[in-house]
Design an enzyme around this catalytic site. Structure first.
Site, mmCIF file in Angstrom:
data_model
loop_
_atom_site.group_PDB
_atom_site.id
_atom_site.type_symbol
_atom_site.label_atom_id
_atom_site.label_comp_id
_atom_site.label_asym_id
_atom_site.label_seq_id
_atom_site.Cartn_x
_atom_site.Cartn_y
_atom_site.Cartn_z
ATOM 1 N N ASN A 9 47.919 -10.719 26.629
ATOM 2 C CA ASN A 9 46.161 -12.126 27.889
ATOM 3 C C ASN A 9 46.590 -11.119 29.168
ATOM 4 O OD1 ASN A 9 45.308 -13.684 29.256
ATOM 5 N ND2 ASN A 9 46.805 -15.515 28.987
ATOM 6 N N LYS A 11 44.937 -12.054 31.395
ATOM 7 C CA LYS A 11 43.830 -12.640 32.314
ATOM 8 C C LYS A 11 43.382 -12.457 33.095
ATOM 9 C CE LYS A 11 48.758 -14.678 32.192
ATOM 10 N NZ LYS A 11 49.857 -16.011 32.345
ATOM 11 N N HIS A 95 44.377 -21.674 26.798
ATOM 12 C CA HIS A 95 45.423 -21.647 27.667
ATOM 13 C C HIS A 95 45.521 -23.158 29.287
ATOM 14 C CE1 HIS A 95 48.074 -19.264 30.165
ATOM 15 N NE2 HIS A 95 48.381 -18.594 29.229
ATOM 16 N N GLU A 97 47.167 -22.510 31.818
ATOM 17 C CA GLU A 97 45.812 -22.099 32.990
ATOM 18 C C GLU A 97 44.646 -23.073 32.881
ATOM 19 O OE1 GLU A 97 46.813 -17.814 33.499
ATOM 20 O OE2 GLU A 97 48.902 -18.824 33.380
ATOM 21 N N GLU A 167 52.843 -22.004 24.006
ATOM 22 C CA GLU A 167 53.735 -21.807 25.107
ATOM 23 C C GLU A 167 54.215 -22.579 26.253
ATOM 24 O OE1 GLU A 167 51.183 -17.723 25.911
ATOM 25 O OE2 GLU A 167 50.538 -19.225 27.024
ATOM 26 N N GLY A 173 54.367 -16.718 33.239
ATOM 27 C CA GLY A 173 54.575 -16.130 34.470
ATOM 28 C C GLY A 173 56.110 -15.941 35.072
ATOM 29 N N SER A 213 56.772 -15.333 29.667
ATOM 30 C CA SER A 213 58.207 -14.892 30.444
ATOM 31 C C SER A 213 58.574 -13.542 29.204
ATOM 32 C CB SER A 213 59.034 -15.031 30.761
ATOM 33 O OG SER A 213 58.082 -15.414 32.130
HETATM 34 C C1 PEP Z 1 50.654 -16.509 29.478
HETATM 35 O O1 PEP Z 1 49.863 -15.907 30.062
HETATM 36 O O2 PEP Z 1 49.854 -16.333 28.049
HETATM 37 C C2 PEP Z 1 51.856 -15.728 29.228
HETATM 38 C C3 PEP Z 1 52.395 -15.736 27.999
HETATM 39 O O3 PEP Z 1 52.128 -15.343 30.236
HETATM 40 P P1 PEP Z 1 53.771 -14.884 31.005
HETATM 41 O O4 PEP Z 1 53.833 -13.607 29.309
HETATM 42 O O5 PEP Z 1 53.526 -13.587 31.869
HETATM 43 O O6 PEP Z 1 54.489 -15.519 30.390
#
Ligand code: PEP
Length: 256
Positions: A9, A11, A95, A97, A167, A173, A213
């Protein structure tokens, strides 16, 4: 046995040249290896350029969002059919976000899930609890509510084109991934809910990615959990070497 699935992803990162370069490097690194499913999800403006860079290879294209209407006066929105038209196989929906920063509800996400599936896309549906929800022991309630709300009215045969991505919001992040056991527990819980609603065959075929992460040094242990079928990767997907190392971890090969 379920095939592992690793998706990047991107983003709201990259620019046209960087997106093309990153996609080419991932495609080149994966070659024709089909033992693991791999996708990259760039921002909308670069979908076509990335589709071109991925042509003929094994890496699939995904988008990060879509709208639920087929077409019309919806300024700024993108329909599922448009995503198919530019070569997308997947779309990420729900997601955190978007849930948190743009106020997307389960009901709204559910409309998009229906529309995306009707247009022929495969859906990567994200679910996850906040830190406060985990600390107050509401993780399972939150996951169940998101799952039921986002998948309302979806039939078992459509679920073959759905991938869940667990997630935890506190892990996205932040550099603080869920422990392998926390991930396994959440995945087993989600699979159990799918089993109860759709039956064993559907539940055991459903890929459930972990996201939050994931890095080359923690991917192998996370992916080794019995109900963790790969990952949705944010930050580490912006570098071809680290993303490919995570793909190798999904194959059970040394990451570095
Ligand atoms: C994500 O945005 O779906 C995600 C898992 O980000 P990160 O790997 O940076 O934590």
């Amino acid at each position: 046995m379920r095939k592992k699935f690793v998706a990047g992803n991107w983003k709201m990162f990259t620019h046209a040249a960087a997106a093309r370069q990153l996609a080419s490097a991932v495609a080149h690194g994966l070659g024709n290896d089909k033992r693991v499913s791999v996708a990259v999800c760039p921002p909308f403006p670069y979908l076509s350029a990335v589709a071109e860079a991925l042509k003929g290879g094994s890496v699939a294209l995904g988008a990060q969002n879509c709208y639920h209407e087929k077409e019309g006066a919806f300024t700024g929105e993108v329909s599922p059919a448009m995503l198919v038209d530019v070569g997308c196989r997947y779309v990420i929906l729900g997601h955190s976000e978007r849930r948190q920063k743009l106020g997307e509800s389960d009901a709204f996400i559910n409309r998009k899930v229906h529309a995306a599936l009707a247009a022929g896309l495969e859906v990567i549906l994200c679910l996850g609890e906040t830190l406060e929800e985990r600390q107050s022991h509401r993780t399972e309630t939150v996951l169940e509510t998101q799952l039921n709300g986002s998948l309302a009215g979806i039939e078992a045969n459509s679920l073959r084109r759905v991938v869940l991505a667990y997630e935890p919001v506190w892990a996205i992040g932040t550099g603080q991934n869920a422990t392998p056991q926390q991930a396994q527990d959440a995945h087993a819980f989600l699979r159990g809910k799918i089993r109860a609603r759709f039956g064993e065959e559907t539940a055991s075929a459903l890929p459930i990615q972990y996201g939050g992460s994931v890095k080359p040094d923690n991917a192998a242990i996370l992916f080794a959990q019995p109900d963790v079928d790969g990952g949705l990767i944010g930050g580490a997907s912006l570098n071809a070497d680290s993303f490919l190392a995570i793909v190798r971890a999904a194959l059970g090969e040394p990451a570095a």
